[in-house]
Structures are given as structure tokens and as C-alpha cells.
Design an enzyme around this catalytic site. Sequence first.
Site, PDB file in Angstrom:
ATOM      1  CB  CYS A 130      -0.903   0.002   1.235  1.00 20.93           C
ATOM      2  SG  CYS A 130      -1.975   1.448   1.378  1.00 20.93           S
ATOM      3  CG  HIS A 172      -5.568  -2.105  -1.655  1.00 18.12           C
ATOM      4  ND1 HIS A 172      -4.575  -2.781  -0.978  1.00 18.12           N
ATOM      5  CD2 HIS A 172      -5.272  -0.770  -1.523  1.00 18.12           C
ATOM      6  CE1 HIS A 172      -3.729  -1.904  -0.454  1.00 18.12           C
ATOM      7  NE2 HIS A 172      -4.127  -0.680  -0.778  1.00 18.12           N
ATOM      8  CD  GLU A 173      -6.450   1.809  -4.275  1.00 13.31           C
ATOM      9  OE1 GLU A 173      -6.663   2.851  -3.615  1.00 13.31           O
ATOM     10  OE2 GLU A 173      -5.350   1.228  -4.275  1.00 13.31           O
ATOM     11  CG  HIS A 176      -7.307   3.014   0.874  1.00  8.85           C
ATOM     12  ND1 HIS A 176      -6.541   3.235   2.008  1.00  8.85           N
ATOM     13  CD2 HIS A 176      -6.474   2.427  -0.028  1.00  8.85           C
ATOM     14  CE1 HIS A 176      -5.310   2.814   1.806  1.00  8.85           C
ATOM     15  NE2 HIS A 176      -5.242   2.320   0.579  1.00  8.85           N
TER      16      HIS A 176
END
Length: 215
Positions: A130, A172-173, A176
Site C-alpha cells: 500500500c 483494496h481501493e 480505503h
Amino acid sequence: MTNVHGMKLDAGYLEQALAAVLESEQLPPIVQAGHPVLRAQALPFTGQLSAAELARLIEIMTETMRAAPGVGLAAPQIGIPLQLAVLEDQYEVDADNAAARDRMPLELFAILNPRYTPVGTVLASHYEGCLSMSGWQGVVDRPTTVDLAYDDELGTVRTRRFTGWQARIVQHETDHLAGMLYIDKAYTRSLAATAEYSAHWAYPDIAEARAALKF
């Protein structure tokens, strides 16, 4: 919401954070783990920016992502608590790596207010890193296929299905934007400094790392 130096991560904070990035002549720094904005629920995009401002922000985020370099960048990673991310994977990888990770090129696109839903129960386990946890890698189990619902930069509601490494980037994004980092889902015994990962565990799969690090 979370306070940053006595300031709430609310609409007022968002306005100031956006202005700081849009008015700067330099690319914004990528904030690192420990910054409160990374752990806050990002605010939905509801038209806080004009079309021109949104396009400029997406351009800045894209340039920042590519300069890092990375395959995705969420707005909180540059200090903006807004549900926006850019994704792109055009890097060349060797055939064994691509096959093991089911990694195919991903053309640049932006997502607003995204939500993903796993398709099926099959999981894949791979190291990932990351840009907001510079210097570390960890193994994360993630669904191999997800459906992503999001708004594009023109306000059109879209749904797309992603598989393999593309699905990992999407998850993953999107995580966030919910205040989540990959470390929250990683096997902690798998954690490796980037230099150690490159020296010992940079294989197409994680079998040797799993056996040696016992995770």
C-alpha cells in the site's frame, strides 16, 4: 467524526482539504498509516465539486498514483476524506507472475461512492502493499471475483465484474474509503519489509512464505 488537530473530518474539513490539493502547484504527498483521515469513513460524493474541479482532482490523483508508482490511489491517501479512487494497472509482469495472480492489464478509470460484493466463495491469497504503508508487504485473502457498483465521473451509475488481480485492486481501493487498510485483513506473521520480501518471498505464489513464516 474523527478529529484532526481539533478539526472534524466533516464537510468543512473536506472543503479545506480539496482546496489545498486543487490550488497547489505540486503533487500532494501520500499520507501514511497513522494519519486520521485513513481511518475515517470517507464522505460520499454528492456534487461538492464542479465537473471541471472533479476532472482536475482525478488528474492530480492519477499523476500522483503513477509517480509513486502504484496501481490505485484513494482520495484519503492524499488527505481528502471523499469517496473517490483512481485505478490503473499497465505494468509489465513476467508470465509466471501474471498467471499465478490472474493479473491482466486494467485501463485507467475513476470510481465514486463504490461498493463491492463478492461473487462466490473462492478466495485468493497473495502479498500486497500500500502506498500509505510504505516499505511493507503482507498476505491478504480476498475474493477472486467481485461485482463493483459505483458512479463514474459523469455521474452515471455503473456495475462491473472484476476477477483476479483486478478484483484485488478494486477491493483494496474501496476499502480505503471505509477507513480500512490492508493490514486489517493481512496475516500479521506474513508481514515483510519490502527489502526482505524482495530477497525471500517475491515468488508467483506464497507457498514458501507460508511455510517459512508459519501463517
